[in-house]
Design an enzyme around this catalytic site. Structure first.
Site, PDB file in Angstrom:
ATOM      1  N   ARG A  69     -10.851  18.895   8.309  1.00 25.90           N
ATOM      2  CA  ARG A  69     -10.125  17.632   8.233  1.00 25.90           C
ATOM      3  C   ARG A  69      -8.765  17.802   8.893  1.00 25.90           C
ATOM      4  NH1 ARG A  69      -8.338  16.951   3.820  1.00 25.90           N
ATOM      5  NH2 ARG A  69      -9.233  18.676   2.659  1.00 25.90           N
ATOM      6  N   TYR A 197     -16.441  16.276  13.050  1.00 22.43           N
ATOM      7  CA  TYR A 197     -16.507  17.172  11.897  1.00 22.43           C
ATOM      8  C   TYR A 197     -16.494  16.436  10.544  1.00 22.43           C
ATOM      9  CZ  TYR A 197     -15.472  20.124   8.101  1.00 22.43           C
ATOM     10  OH  TYR A 197     -15.570  20.693   6.872  1.00 22.43           O
ATOM     11  N   LYS A 206     -14.691  11.218   2.095  1.00 22.62           N
ATOM     12  CA  LYS A 206     -13.268  11.168   1.760  1.00 22.62           C
ATOM     13  C   LYS A 206     -12.641   9.825   2.124  1.00 22.62           C
ATOM     14  CE  LYS A 206     -13.100  15.019  -0.295  1.00 22.62           C
ATOM     15  NZ  LYS A 206     -13.606  16.252   0.078  1.00 22.62           N
ATOM     16  N   HIS A 226     -11.080  13.136  -6.833  1.00 21.31           N
ATOM     17  CA  HIS A 226     -11.647  14.302  -6.137  1.00 21.31           C
ATOM     18  C   HIS A 226     -12.127  15.295  -7.204  1.00 21.31           C
ATOM     19  CE1 HIS A 226     -10.884  17.615  -2.835  1.00 21.31           C
ATOM     20  NE2 HIS A 226     -12.146  17.263  -2.901  1.00 21.31           N
ATOM     21  N   SER A 248      -9.452  21.099  -2.125  1.00 18.36           N
ATOM     22  CA  SER A 248     -10.537  21.507  -1.238  1.00 18.36           C
ATOM     23  C   SER A 248     -10.667  23.023  -1.211  1.00 18.36           C
ATOM     24  CB  SER A 248     -10.265  20.991   0.170  1.00 18.36           C
ATOM     25  OG  SER A 248     -10.166  19.587   0.126  1.00 18.36           O
ATOM     26  N   CYS A 250     -11.485  25.079  -3.536  1.00 22.18           N
ATOM     27  CA  CYS A 250     -10.918  25.764  -4.699  1.00 22.18           C
ATOM     28  C   CYS A 250     -11.914  25.847  -5.856  1.00 22.18           C
ATOM     29  CB  CYS A 250      -9.640  25.083  -5.142  1.00 22.18           C
ATOM     30  SG  CYS A 250      -8.286  25.387  -3.990  1.00 22.18           S
ATOM     31  N   ASP A 277     -17.998  16.834  -5.937  1.00 16.72           N
ATOM     32  CA  ASP A 277     -16.794  16.560  -5.131  1.00 16.72           C
ATOM     33  C   ASP A 277     -16.062  15.280  -5.497  1.00 16.72           C
ATOM     34  OD1 ASP A 277     -15.260  17.688  -2.890  1.00 16.72           O
ATOM     35  OD2 ASP A 277     -15.788  15.871  -1.810  1.00 16.72           O
ATOM     36  N   ARG A 373     -20.047  24.815   6.710  1.00 22.21           N
ATOM     37  CA  ARG A 373     -20.562  24.016   5.573  1.00 22.21           C
ATOM     38  C   ARG A 373     -22.075  23.860   5.615  1.00 22.21           C
ATOM     39  NH1 ARG A 373     -16.593  21.541   1.856  1.00 22.21           N
ATOM     40  NH2 ARG A 373     -14.632  22.278   2.697  1.00 22.21           N
TER      41      ARG A 373
HETATM   42  P1  GTP Z   1     -14.547  21.376  -1.115  1.00 23.91           P
HETATM   43  O1  GTP Z   1     -15.982  21.172  -0.767  1.00 23.91           O
HETATM   44  O2  GTP Z   1     -13.699  21.706   0.075  1.00 23.91           O
HETATM   45  O3  GTP Z   1     -13.962  20.241  -1.874  1.00 23.91           O
HETATM   46  O4  GTP Z   1     -14.462  22.751  -1.971  1.00 23.91           O
HETATM   47  P2  GTP Z   1     -14.823  23.101  -3.490  1.00 23.91           P
HETATM   48  O5  GTP Z   1     -13.672  22.754  -4.373  1.00 23.91           O
HETATM   49  O6  GTP Z   1     -16.141  22.553  -3.843  1.00 23.91           O
HETATM   50  O7  GTP Z   1     -14.871  24.716  -3.445  1.00 23.91           O
HETATM   51  P3  GTP Z   1     -16.125  25.703  -3.532  1.00 23.91           P
HETATM   52  O8  GTP Z   1     -16.796  25.674  -4.857  1.00 23.91           O
HETATM   53  O9  GTP Z   1     -16.965  25.496  -2.346  1.00 23.91           O
HETATM   54  O10 GTP Z   1     -15.388  27.114  -3.414  1.00 23.91           O
HETATM   55  C1  GTP Z   1     -14.541  27.426  -2.320  1.00 23.91           C
HETATM   56  C2  GTP Z   1     -14.258  28.893  -2.247  1.00 23.91           C
HETATM   57  O11 GTP Z   1     -13.705  29.362  -3.471  1.00 23.91           O
HETATM   58  C3  GTP Z   1     -15.507  29.724  -1.997  1.00 23.91           C
HETATM   59  O12 GTP Z   1     -15.228  30.699  -1.028  1.00 23.91           O
HETATM   60  C4  GTP Z   1     -15.804  30.356  -3.335  1.00 23.91           C
HETATM   61  O13 GTP Z   1     -16.439  31.586  -3.192  1.00 23.91           O
HETATM   62  C5  GTP Z   1     -14.422  30.473  -3.976  1.00 23.91           C
HETATM   63  N1  GTP Z   1     -14.496  30.366  -5.450  1.00 23.91           N
HETATM   64  C6  GTP Z   1     -15.118  29.396  -6.164  1.00 23.91           C
HETATM   65  N2  GTP Z   1     -15.045  29.621  -7.497  1.00 23.91           N
HETATM   66  C7  GTP Z   1     -14.340  30.771  -7.636  1.00 23.91           C
HETATM   67  C8  GTP Z   1     -13.913  31.529  -8.778  1.00 23.91           C
HETATM   68  O14 GTP Z   1     -14.183  31.206  -9.942  1.00 23.91           O
HETATM   69  N3  GTP Z   1     -13.199  32.668  -8.529  1.00 23.91           N
HETATM   70  C9  GTP Z   1     -12.888  33.052  -7.252  1.00 23.91           C
HETATM   71  N4  GTP Z   1     -12.181  34.159  -7.088  1.00 23.91           N
HETATM   72  N5  GTP Z   1     -13.281  32.363  -6.141  1.00 23.91           N
HETATM   73  C10 GTP Z   1     -13.985  31.238  -6.338  1.00 23.91           C
HETATM   74  C1  SPV Z   2     -12.865  18.769   1.238  1.00 28.76           C
HETATM   75  O1  SPV Z   2     -12.178  19.198   2.186  1.00 28.76           O
HETATM   76  O2  SPV Z   2     -12.385  18.506   0.114  1.00 28.76           O
HETATM   77  C2  SPV Z   2     -14.318  18.607   1.431  1.00 28.76           C
HETATM   78  C3  SPV Z   2     -14.855  18.772   2.788  1.00 28.76           C
HETATM   79  O3  SPV Z   2     -15.017  18.301   0.482  1.00 28.76           O
HETATM   80  S1  SPV Z   2     -14.607  17.350   3.763  1.00 28.76           S
HETATM   81  O4  SPV Z   2     -15.763  16.485   3.626  1.00 28.76           O
HETATM   82  O5  SPV Z   2     -14.456  17.810   5.140  1.00 28.76           O
HETATM   83  O6  SPV Z   2     -13.436  16.648   3.305  1.00 28.76           O
HETATM   84 MN    MN Z   3     -13.788  18.172  -1.443  1.00 24.79          MN
END
Ligand code: GTP
Ligand code: SPV
Ligand code: MN
Length: 588
Positions: A69, A197, A206, A226, A248, A250, A277, A373
């Site tokens: 983004r 993207y 979003k 979110h 994002s 996290c 999400d 992704r």
């Molecule tokens: P968006 O799709 O961007 O909104 O991301 P999200 O909030 O869904 O994050 P996601 O669950 O995909 O995790 C993102 C990154 O954080 C990955 O590389 C995971 O491996 C890492 N991660 C997730 N949960 C944990 C955790 O409990 N501990 C640690 N150390 N890393 C984590």
């Molecule tokens: C985020 O960045 O929080 C996502 C991926 O979930 S995107 O759809 O690119 O915003």
């Molecule tokens: Mn997201």
């Protein structure tokens, strides 16, 4: 396919502007989807993967300058600059239409304009909302058919007069200097140009379900957040629901699909995924808050996803999935990414399309982009909730905020009440990630994980949270978590992933008044003995360390919050100024 004059007019006007060679309506049929896949494969836009190992799965590589983004090129275009607030970029609507109109002019010459009728939420249900995305990208069409509910029935649900969010997307030249993601909340319109993207171009996500929807929610008395939504099933079969907002990359997808540690599974605990999400949240007739997931799939971060960290996500990607910017494993025509396993393929192509062999790997060249992704159908997920298709959603017992903080924020704490919880959400800070362009690892304030997604003034957004609280008889309890505390060597102090179940258990127990807590200046933290550590290698000392609330650190934090709050001027709700001065007093 429709007699809806507003739809037809939108298409006519957009076609006159973009001048496509032809217009194709997306009806959502299997046959049409298969034809589009074949067409995209014939042009090289997508690569069909191994039909035995990954049936109906495809790989796509974006341009190297187009991988996340673009927050600095994302604008809220409302009449009064003031209403966009100090955090959003703003453009005057007339000026924005004119400027971007020049870029869209003729942008689809020689190309096809696809008309995607889609619904966020169950088609035709009370809380669902419709959109039409016009795009010249097959990749966008195919992603939208996974991420949203697409097809003829959406047009039927809209009827002759129904409203919808107008989305116009053109790839144009993928020119970064002319890339714009424009939102016109006052006309239910989104224009996106020069990107191909994810979050920039899948306009239901979003752009609509957060930026436009948050604005609609403020006016109509609901909330677009979110947030993931999960069900926490106890051994007696009762399921409690939690919504959690993390910025994002996290951990939302990971938490939403968590597999409990073995000792919990044996006792009968389960986690069910309702969404990973986005949550649309309303006050129900019963005075509780109800959350529904408007999406139909997961657009998840690939790197780090593996059989141990998130087996449910991995399983979700085994069928009907589109992979973007991961490694192409030529040994068996599958995919790979950093953190999938310890065996990178020897014969492979990296996300940029270059050979990725032992030589490049030895040189430390990354195979997948850090923001690569997967777009996977939600129904593939082994732990998908049986409430996934319930148009009303699920009643919330708890709301959880959280970010990536190496220091400062404890593993978990509970706010004192709703307004204090809104304060806790508003002061969230997190290290930036690869999900957006720009520096990675910089701590920034990201209130409610909505900094890049609130479609109006952040001060008014806080006010809306305070107002919503007044309408909720049975308020969910509000918590904050941080899985990312580091030791002095930069190692995570908390194992995270499935082990986060231990924190969820405490949260649910607090909601049910089953466990005591320690009062600190920022809120209630667990007594160390109340976080179950059986079966982990976390010591009681480490746990105590990550539960510590250091007064000096928090006094500095309070100064940072004060600074952050200043920009909202008189649009900062008085309730939050009071929360801040109360916190400062408690820290003295
Ligand atoms: P968006 O799709 O961007 O909104 O991301 P999200 O909030 O869904 O994050 P996601 O669950 O995909 O995790 C993102 C990154 O954080 C990955 O590389 C995971 O491996 C890492 N991660 C997730 N949960 C944990 C955790 O409990 N501990 C640690 N150390 N890393 C984590
Ligand atoms: C985020 O960045 O929080 C996502 C991926 O979930 S995107 O759809 O690119 O915003
Ligand atoms: Mn997201």
């Amino acid at each position: 396919m429709t007699n809806n004059k507003k739809v037809l007019q939108f298409i006519d006007e957009s076609a006159a502007l973009c001048q496509p060679d032809k217009i194709v309506w997306i009806d959502g049929s299997k046959e049409q989807i298969e034809n589009l896949r074949a067409e995209a494969c014939s042009t090289g836009e997508m690569i069909r993967l191994n039909e035995d190992l990954l049936p109906e799965c495809f790989l796509h590589r974006t341009a190297v300058n187009d991988v996340a983004r673009v927050e600095d090129r994302t604008f809220i275009c409302c009449k009064n600059k003031e209403d966009a607030g100090p955090i959003n970029n703003w453009m005057d609507p007339a000026a924005a239409y004119k400027m971007a109109g020049e870029i869209f002019k003729g942008a689809m010459k020689g190309r096809t304009m696809y008309v995607i009728p889609y619904s966020m939420g169950i088609v035709g249900s009370e809380f669902a909302k419709c959109g039409i995305e016009l795009t010249d990208s097959i990749y966008v069409v195919l992603n939208m058919t996974i991420m949203t509910r697409v097809g003829k029935n959406v047009l039927e649900a809209m009827g002759e007069n129904g409203d919808f969010v107008k989305g116009l997307h053109a790839r144009a030249d993928i020119d970064e200097s002319k890339r714009y993601i424009l939102h016109f909340p006052e006309d239910n319109t989104i224009w996106s140009v020069n990107s191909g993207y994810g979050g920039n171009v899948l306009l239901g996500k979003k752009c609509f379900a957060l930026r436009i929807a948050s604005y609609l929610g403020k006016n109509e008395g609901w909330m677009a957040e979110h947030m993931l939504i999960l069900g926490f099933e106890k051994p007696d079969g009762e399921v409690k629901y939690i919504a959690a907002a993390f910025p994002s990359a996290c951990g939302k997808t990971n938490l939403a699909m968590l597999i409990p540690p073995e000792s919990y599974r044996k006792k009968g605990y389960k986690i069910w995924c309702v969404g990973d999400d986005i949550a649309w949240i309303r006050v129900g007739a019963d005075g509780r808050l109800w959350a529904m997931n408007p999406e139909n799939g997961f657009f998840g971060v690939a790197p780090g996803t593996n059989a141990k960290s998130n087996p449910n996500a991995l399983e979700s990607t085994k069928k009907g999935t589109i992979f973007t910017n991961v490694v192409h494993n030529l040994e068996n025509n599958t995919v790979w990414w950093e953190g999938l396993d310890k065996n990178p393929p020897k014969d492979a192509i990296d996300w940029k399309g270059n050979p990725w062999t032992e030589k490049e790997q030895a040189e430390g060249v990354k195979g997948a982009h850090p923001n690569s992704r997967f777009t996977a159908p939600a129904r593939n997920c082994p732990c998908i909730s049986k409430e996934f298709d319930n148009p009303k959603g699920v009643p919330l017992s708890a709301i959880v905020f959280g970010g990536r903080r190496a220091k400062t924020a404890p593993l978990v704490y509970q706010s004192k009440d709703w307004n204090n919880g809104v304060f806790v959400g508003s002061i969230m800070a997190s290290e930036t990630t690869a999900a957006a362009t720009g520096a990675v690892g910089v701590v920034r304030r990201d209130p409610m994980a909505m900094r890049p997604f609130a479609g109006y003034h952040m001060g008014d957004y806080f006010k809306h949270w305070i107002e919503m609280g007044k309408k909720v008889k049975n308020q969910p309890k509000i918590f904050n978590v941080n899985w990312f505390r580091l030791d002095d060597d930069g190692k995570f102090l908390w194992p995270g992933f499935g082990e986060n179940m231990r924190v969820l258990e405490w949260i649910i127990k607090r909601c049910e008044g089953e466990v005591d807590a320690v009062e600190t200046p920022i809120g209630y933290v667990p007594k160390a003995e109340d976080i179950n550590l059986d079966g982990t290698d976390v010591t009681k000392e480490t746990l105590e360390e990550i539960l510590t609330v250091d007064k000096e650190t928090w006094a500095k934090e309070a100064e940072g919050i004060e600074e952050f709050y200043k920009q909202f001027g008189d649009r900062l709700p008085a309730e939050l100024s009071k929360e801040l001065s109360d916190l400062k007093a408690r820290l003295k």
